[in-house]
Structures are given as structure tokens and as C-alpha cells.
Design a protein around this motif. Structure first.
Motif, PDB file in Angstrom:
ATOM      1  N   LEU A  23     -25.847 -21.155 -33.583  1.00 44.93           N
ATOM      2  CA  LEU A  23     -27.023 -20.685 -34.290  1.00 44.93           C
ATOM      3  C   LEU A  23     -27.209 -19.180 -34.126  1.00 44.93           C
ATOM      4  O   LEU A  23     -26.834 -18.592 -33.111  1.00 44.93           O
ATOM      5  N   GLY A  24     -27.812 -18.575 -35.119  1.00 50.12           N
ATOM      6  CA  GLY A  24     -28.264 -17.205 -35.004  1.00 50.12           C
ATOM      7  C   GLY A  24     -29.711 -17.185 -34.553  1.00 50.12           C
ATOM      8  O   GLY A  24     -30.513 -18.040 -34.957  1.00 50.12           O
ATOM      9  N   VAL A  25     -30.064 -16.231 -33.703  1.00 50.20           N
ATOM     10  CA  VAL A  25     -31.440 -16.104 -33.219  1.00 50.20           C
ATOM     11  C   VAL A  25     -31.904 -14.669 -33.411  1.00 50.20           C
ATOM     12  O   VAL A  25     -31.093 -13.741 -33.503  1.00 50.20           O
ATOM     13  N   THR A  26     -33.214 -14.496 -33.471  1.00 48.51           N
ATOM     14  CA  THR A  26     -33.787 -13.166 -33.613  1.00 48.51           C
ATOM     15  C   THR A  26     -34.986 -13.028 -32.684  1.00 48.51           C
ATOM     16  O   THR A  26     -35.799 -13.958 -32.581  1.00 48.51           O
ATOM     17  N   PRO A  27     -35.101 -11.934 -31.946  1.00 47.77           N
ATOM     18  CA  PRO A  27     -36.245 -11.742 -31.053  1.00 47.77           C
ATOM     19  C   PRO A  27     -37.528 -11.457 -31.840  1.00 47.77           C
ATOM     20  O   PRO A  27     -37.518 -10.721 -32.831  1.00 47.77           O
ATOM     21  N   VAL A  28     -38.633 -12.027 -31.370  1.00 49.66           N
ATOM     22  CA  VAL A  28     -39.957 -11.798 -31.947  1.00 49.66           C
ATOM     23  C   VAL A  28     -40.923 -11.562 -30.795  1.00 49.66           C
ATOM     24  O   VAL A  28     -40.938 -12.337 -29.835  1.00 49.66           O
ATOM     25  N   VAL A  29     -41.715 -10.516 -30.891  1.00 51.74           N
ATOM     26  CA  VAL A  29     -42.676 -10.220 -29.831  1.00 51.74           C
ATOM     27  C   VAL A  29     -43.846 -11.188 -29.946  1.00 51.74           C
ATOM     28  O   VAL A  29     -44.647 -11.124 -30.882  1.00 51.74           O
ATOM     29  N   TYR A  30     -43.910 -12.122 -29.033  1.00 48.38           N
ATOM     30  CA  TYR A  30     -45.011 -13.097 -28.994  1.00 48.38           C
ATOM     31  C   TYR A  30     -44.939 -13.852 -27.678  1.00 48.38           C
ATOM     32  O   TYR A  30     -43.864 -14.277 -27.263  1.00 48.38           O
ATOM     33  N   GLN A  31     -46.082 -14.015 -27.018  1.00 53.77           N
ATOM     34  CA  GLN A  31     -46.174 -14.800 -25.789  1.00 53.77           C
ATOM     35  C   GLN A  31     -47.294 -15.812 -25.937  1.00 53.77           C
ATOM     36  O   GLN A  31     -48.407 -15.467 -26.353  1.00 53.77           O
TER      37      GLN A  31
ATOM     38  N   GLY B 282     -31.535 -19.559 -36.980  1.00 51.07           N
ATOM     39  CA  GLY B 282     -31.819 -20.923 -36.578  1.00 51.07           C
ATOM     40  C   GLY B 282     -32.980 -21.052 -35.620  1.00 51.07           C
ATOM     41  O   GLY B 282     -33.536 -22.134 -35.458  1.00 51.07           O
ATOM     42  N   GLU B 283     -33.371 -19.940 -34.974  1.00 52.70           N
ATOM     43  CA  GLU B 283     -34.453 -19.975 -33.996  1.00 52.70           C
ATOM     44  C   GLU B 283     -34.913 -18.555 -33.731  1.00 52.70           C
ATOM     45  O   GLU B 283     -34.166 -17.577 -33.955  1.00 52.70           O
ATOM     46  N   ALA B 284     -36.147 -18.417 -33.272  1.00 55.71           N
ATOM     47  CA  ALA B 284     -36.677 -17.130 -32.831  1.00 55.71           C
ATOM     48  C   ALA B 284     -36.782 -17.146 -31.314  1.00 55.71           C
ATOM     49  O   ALA B 284     -37.079 -18.187 -30.709  1.00 55.71           O
ATOM     50  N   LEU B 285     -36.514 -16.008 -30.689  1.00 56.21           N
ATOM     51  CA  LEU B 285     -36.686 -15.853 -29.253  1.00 56.21           C
ATOM     52  C   LEU B 285     -37.999 -15.123 -29.004  1.00 56.21           C
ATOM     53  O   LEU B 285     -38.206 -14.010 -29.507  1.00 56.21           O
ATOM     54  N   LEU B 286     -38.882 -15.725 -28.248  1.00 51.99           N
ATOM     55  CA  LEU B 286     -40.171 -15.117 -27.944  1.00 51.99           C
ATOM     56  C   LEU B 286     -39.992 -14.116 -26.810  1.00 51.99           C
ATOM     57  O   LEU B 286     -39.419 -14.439 -25.768  1.00 51.99           O
ATOM     58  N   THR B 287     -40.481 -12.897 -27.015  1.00 51.06           N
ATOM     59  CA  THR B 287     -40.316 -11.843 -26.020  1.00 51.06           C
ATOM     60  C   THR B 287     -41.649 -11.179 -25.715  1.00 51.06           C
ATOM     61  O   THR B 287     -42.603 -11.253 -26.503  1.00 51.06           O
TER      62      THR B 287
ATOM     63  N   GLY C  61     -39.595  -6.500 -24.412  1.00 56.74           N
ATOM     64  CA  GLY C  61     -38.320  -7.135 -24.733  1.00 56.74           C
ATOM     65  C   GLY C  61     -37.835  -8.220 -23.810  1.00 56.74           C
ATOM     66  O   GLY C  61     -36.734  -8.750 -24.010  1.00 56.74           O
ATOM     67  N   LEU C  62     -38.618  -8.605 -22.803  1.00 51.65           N
ATOM     68  CA  LEU C  62     -38.188  -9.698 -21.921  1.00 51.65           C
ATOM     69  C   LEU C  62     -38.261 -11.031 -22.653  1.00 51.65           C
ATOM     70  O   LEU C  62     -39.292 -11.382 -23.222  1.00 51.65           O
ATOM     71  N   ILE C  63     -37.172 -11.779 -22.641  1.00 52.92           N
ATOM     72  CA  ILE C  63     -37.122 -13.087 -23.295  1.00 52.92           C
ATOM     73  C   ILE C  63     -37.788 -14.128 -22.407  1.00 52.92           C
ATOM     74  O   ILE C  63     -37.547 -14.182 -21.198  1.00 52.92           O
ATOM     75  N   SER C  64     -38.631 -14.962 -23.007  1.00 53.89           N
ATOM     76  CA  SER C  64     -39.224 -16.068 -22.265  1.00 53.89           C
ATOM     77  C   SER C  64     -38.622 -17.406 -22.693  1.00 53.89           C
ATOM     78  O   SER C  64     -38.165 -18.181 -21.857  1.00 53.89           O
ATOM     79  N   GLU C  65     -38.578 -17.666 -23.995  1.00 58.65           N
ATOM     80  CA  GLU C  65     -38.129 -18.957 -24.522  1.00 58.65           C
ATOM     81  C   GLU C  65     -37.925 -18.823 -26.011  1.00 58.65           C
ATOM     82  O   GLU C  65     -38.189 -17.771 -26.599  1.00 58.65           O
ATOM     83  N   GLY C  66     -37.476 -19.902 -26.642  1.00 51.90           N
ATOM     84  CA  GLY C  66     -37.448 -19.945 -28.087  1.00 51.90           C
ATOM     85  C   GLY C  66     -38.769 -20.462 -28.617  1.00 51.90           C
ATOM     86  O   GLY C  66     -39.634 -20.909 -27.861  1.00 51.90           O
ATOM     87  N   ALA C  67     -38.953 -20.400 -29.936  1.00 57.05           N
ATOM     88  CA  ALA C  67     -40.194 -20.891 -30.530  1.00 57.05           C
ATOM     89  C   ALA C  67     -40.394 -22.369 -30.232  1.00 57.05           C
ATOM     90  O   ALA C  67     -41.516 -22.812 -29.965  1.00 57.05           O
TER      91      ALA C  67
END
Length: 251
Positions: free
Chosen positions: A108-116, A143-148, A152-158
Motif C-alpha cells: 500500500l501507499g501511505v501519506t502523512p497527515v497532521v492529526y492527533q 491506501g492509508e493515511a499516517l497520523l502525525t 512529523g512524529l508518526i503515531s498510527e494510521g487512520a
């Protein structure tokens, strides 16, 4: 006057009205196969912990299992099941059943999104923000967004957890997140594991990056336009562990 609700011109009965009004609560999502669930005890523990935190009340495990059995009926053996505990006039247990889901083959392709998420450790019943983020990512071809975090710290996917495995060590983000059931099952692997701060720029330098949720395990092939290495042996080892987890009977 008694509260009423209508959908497309049709008045709802009391139970349907309560369901419509139940916006505050928590849930767990599971895949049922042959009326069995992986990690059933972990699902119940998740519901119990959230129930105490949100409602200050103990969970009625019998009501949870009865709701799952009721929504499956006598005919469904395979399904995607969700169990909600929501508050309308009081905390109530509800379950839904939909067609079974399998993990997409990927990568899958993923893209970072700023959201906690607020109270990230609780699987919350109202998920508008995550649903919107996921839809926007899908429209952009991911296929999914990475919540950061904002830096820019990654926490999880949506709707997933993210991890990396090089065949010897499992790495998870060190950030507030939902401690997913599939993640917990993978944590039982007999390999060294660690949590560390991860950013999108770190992912190409790790082993096999993957996502996991109740659907299963999914390899990640790219972050935005940056390709990630693919390690079929590492994915096979992860899947062998996950496939070896015992299924707990619901009946």
C-alpha cells in the motif's frame, strides 16, 4: 413529550432512536470466521478498560457476547463485527455485522497527515475525523493515511497501527496511539521489540514497514512518492505468527 426521531420520513422505534442518538462511547472491531475470533479476551479487556474510563462502570461481558451472537444469528459464520458501548439514556451494548473483510494484498501507499486523536488510547465510537482523512487519502491514491504530530512524529494510521520488521526486531512508533488488538497479538512474537520516535523520512531506512488492524497485515510500499524496501521473508514470518494465533469460539 417523548423524544422522537425519523429517517427519510419514517418514524424510528425506541431502540433505533437510541442508537441514532448514541454519539458518546467506544467500540471494538473484529473479524469472525466460523463463529470464532482471534484475541477475544483482548477485545473484552479493551471494552472493559474504556468502559471504566468513559462511564465509570464495569462492562457486562455477557451482554457483549449475547449481542455478538444475536447479530450473527443462526446463519452467519463469517462476518466483520463491531461491538459498541454507547450512552443514550444509559450505557448500552450494541453489535453490528457486515460482510467479512480481508487485508488488501498491498503493498500500500501511505501519506502523512497532521492529526492527533483526543484520548488516542480509546477506540472512540465517533470517528468523523479519521473517516474524512481516510477518504481524502483514498481519493489521492493512497491506501492509508499516517497520523502525525505537527513536527512529523508518526503515531498510527487512520484505522491501523504501523510497524516495521527486519526479520530480527519489531519496531513500533513511540507516540500516543490506539494499542490495536492485532498489534498486541504481534507483540507476542518471540523477537526483540522496541518503540522509538518515527518520522516519514525514517521509514525507507527500516525493515519491512507494515500496517495492521482487524483485517490482518498489509505491507507498505511507498510513503508519498518515496518507495520502501520490500522483504517478503519478513512479511511471511509476521503472517505465520499471526495465522498461528488461536481462534476463540463465540458459542
Amino acid at each position: 413529550m417523548k423524544e422522537r426521531a425519523a429517517v427519510e420520513g419514517r418514524l424510528l422505534d425506541d431502540d433505533a432512536r437510541l442508537t441514532l442518538n448514541a454519539r458518546y462511547g467506544h467500540f471494538t472491531a473484529m473479524q469472525v470466521r466460523d463463529r470464532r475470533v482471534r484475541g477475544l479476551g483482548l477485545h473484552l479487556e479493551r471494552l472493559e478498560a474504556a468502559n471504566r474510563e468513559l462511564f465509570g462502570a464495569e462492562l457486562d461481558r455477557a451482554a457483549v457476547l449475547a449481542s455478538i451472537r444475536a447479530v450473527l444469528g443462526g446463519d452467519l459464520r463469517d462476518a466483520s463485527v463491531r461491538v459498541y458501548v454507547t450512552e443514550a439514556d444509559r450505557p448500552r451494548v450494541m453489535a453490528t455485522a457486515a460482510p467479512p473483510k480481508e487485508a488488501p494484498a498491498g503493498p500500500l501507499g501511505v501519506t502523512p497527515v497532521v492529526y492527533q486523536r483526543y484520548l488516542a488510547h480509546v477506540k472512540q465510537a465517533s470517528g468523523f475525523q479519521q473517516a474524512h482523512i481516510g477518504r481524502q487519502a483514498a481519493r489521492a491514491g493512497f491506501g492509508e493515511a499516517l497520523l502525525t504530530t505537527a513536527d512529523g512524529l508518526i503515531s498510527e494510521g487512520a484505522i491501523t497501527n504501523l510497524g516495521a520488521f527486519d526479520g530480527d526486531r519489531l519496531i513500533w512508533p513511540d507516540a500516543p496511539m490506539l494499542h490495536g488488538i492485532t498489534m498486541r497479538l504481534l507483540e507476542r512474537m518471540d523477537v526483540p521489540q522496541e518503540r522509538r520516535p518515527l518520522r516519514a523520512a525514517d521509514l525507507p531506512h527500516l525493515g519491512q514497514v507494515f500496517l495492521c488492524n482487524s483485517w490482518g497485515l498489509m505491507p507498505v510500499g511507498r510513503v508519498d512518492d518515496v518507495a520502501l524496501r520490500q522483504d517478503e521473508k519478513a512479511m511471511t514470518r509476521l503472517r505465520e505468527h499471526y495465522d498461528g494465533v488461536a481462534w476463540d469460539p463465540l458459542d
